[in-house]
Design a protein around this motif. Structure first.
Motif, PDB file in Angstrom:
ATOM      1  N   SER A 194      -0.616  -4.372   4.081  1.00  0.00           N
ATOM      2  CA  SER A 194       0.367  -4.075   5.113  1.00  0.00           C
ATOM      3  C   SER A 194       1.045  -2.761   4.740  1.00  0.00           C
ATOM      4  CB  SER A 194       1.380  -5.218   5.233  1.00  0.00           C
ATOM      5  OG  SER A 194       2.032  -5.406   4.003  1.00  0.00           O
ATOM      6  N   ARG A 195       1.462  -2.046   5.733  1.00  0.00           N
ATOM      7  CA  ARG A 195       1.979  -0.698   5.511  1.00  0.00           C
ATOM      8  C   ARG A 195       3.443  -0.714   5.090  1.00  0.00           C
ATOM      9  NH1 ARG A 195      -0.935   3.318   8.006  1.00  0.00           N
ATOM     10  NH2 ARG A 195      -2.783   2.547   9.019  1.00  0.00           N
ATOM     11  N   PRO A 196       3.776   0.040   4.045  1.00  0.00           N
ATOM     12  CA  PRO A 196       5.195   0.242   3.738  1.00  0.00           C
ATOM     13  C   PRO A 196       5.863   0.984   4.890  1.00  0.00           C
ATOM     14  CG  PRO A 196       3.799   0.940   1.903  1.00  0.00           C
ATOM     15  CD  PRO A 196       2.896   0.665   3.072  1.00  0.00           C
ATOM     16  N   SER A 197       7.135   0.881   4.997  1.00  0.00           N
ATOM     17  CA  SER A 197       7.854   1.479   6.124  1.00  0.00           C
ATOM     18  C   SER A 197       7.692   2.996   6.205  1.00  0.00           C
ATOM     19  CB  SER A 197       9.336   1.107   6.072  1.00  0.00           C
ATOM     20  OG  SER A 197       9.910   1.581   4.866  1.00  0.00           O
ATOM     21  N   GLU A 198       7.451   3.665   5.083  1.00  0.00           N
ATOM     22  CA  GLU A 198       7.314   5.127   5.113  1.00  0.00           C
ATOM     23  C   GLU A 198       5.914   5.585   5.519  1.00  0.00           C
ATOM     24  OE1 GLU A 198       6.441   3.895   0.842  1.00  0.00           O
ATOM     25  OE2 GLU A 198       7.931   3.352   2.323  1.00  0.00           O
ATOM     26  N   VAL A 199       4.992   4.655   5.762  1.00  0.00           N
ATOM     27  CA  VAL A 199       3.639   5.013   6.173  1.00  0.00           C
ATOM     28  C   VAL A 199       3.559   4.935   7.695  1.00  0.00           C
ATOM     29  CG1 VAL A 199       1.193   4.427   6.036  1.00  0.00           C
ATOM     30  CG2 VAL A 199       2.654   4.162   4.014  1.00  0.00           C
ATOM     31  N   ALA A 200       3.258   6.069   8.315  1.00  0.00           N
ATOM     32  CA  ALA A 200       3.197   6.146   9.780  1.00  0.00           C
ATOM     33  C   ALA A 200       1.922   5.494  10.309  1.00  0.00           C
ATOM     34  CB  ALA A 200       3.241   7.611  10.218  1.00  0.00           C
ATOM     35  N   ASP A 201       1.946   5.117  11.573  1.00  0.00           N
ATOM     36  CA  ASP A 201       0.771   4.549  12.218  1.00  0.00           C
ATOM     37  C   ASP A 201      -0.386   5.542  12.287  1.00  0.00           C
ATOM     38  OD1 ASP A 201       2.029   2.131  12.629  1.00  0.00           O
ATOM     39  OD2 ASP A 201       2.603   2.591  14.693  1.00  0.00           O
TER      40      ASP A 201
END
Length: 164
Positions: A4-11
């Motif tokens: 799952s993506r950390p919040s700082e990783v954009a779509d």
């Protein structure tokens, strides 16, 4: 495996974590030594001629290679400049690539190497991409990492005297 993506990783970014059955120093060499890089880089059906690989393992150094489609398409050059380098923990590269229909310019590639004894977990974060290029890039990395797994398995089998 994709986490799952950390919040700082954009779509628009590729974010992958993957564990390898090898010590961190060896896995790091797969990204910094031309012989190793040429042996695995690129998705299925793609190869990298050893004489096309340039790695200058330092900040400001070059990180370059040429991918060739085994069906005869290409070449597809990638050129990068290393902007952060902490051996054997971190490589950050600003990459440009000619990938055929869509060229990439100034895409950031960040790879962290996490020591777990006889195993290494890497965290790869790269982007930004268009949705199509993000998917193709992620697929390419996953297929490339499968190649590393196969090389490591063959190496382990040779060291233990097993046959595959």
């Amino acid at each position: 495996m994709t986490d799952s993506r950390p919040s700082e990783v954009a779509d628009t970014d590729v974010y992958i974590t993957r564990a390898f059955n090898a010590p961190r120093e060896l896995v790091f060499r797969f990204f910094t030594e031309p012989e190793h890089l040429a042996s695995w880089f690129g998705p299925a059906g793609i190869s990298v001629p050893l004489d096309s690989v340039v790695v200058e393992p330092r900040v400001g150094g070059r990180w370059e290679l040429v991918m060739v489609d085994n069906a005869g398409h290409g070449p597809f050059p990638m050129r990068g400049t290393i902007v952060e380098f902490v051996e054997p923990e971190l490589i950050v590269i600003e990459v440009s690539a000619e990938s055929g229909p869509v060229d990439l310019d100034a895409v950031t590639l960040r790879i962290e190497f996490h020591d777990h004894g006889d195993r290494t977990r890497i965290t790869l974060h790269q982007g930004p991409f268009s949705p199509e290029m993000r998917h193709a890039t992620e697929t390419g990395w996953l297929e490339s990492f499968d190649k590393i797994d196969n090389i490591l398995a063959a190496r382990a089998a040779t060291e233990t005297g097993e046959t595959r």
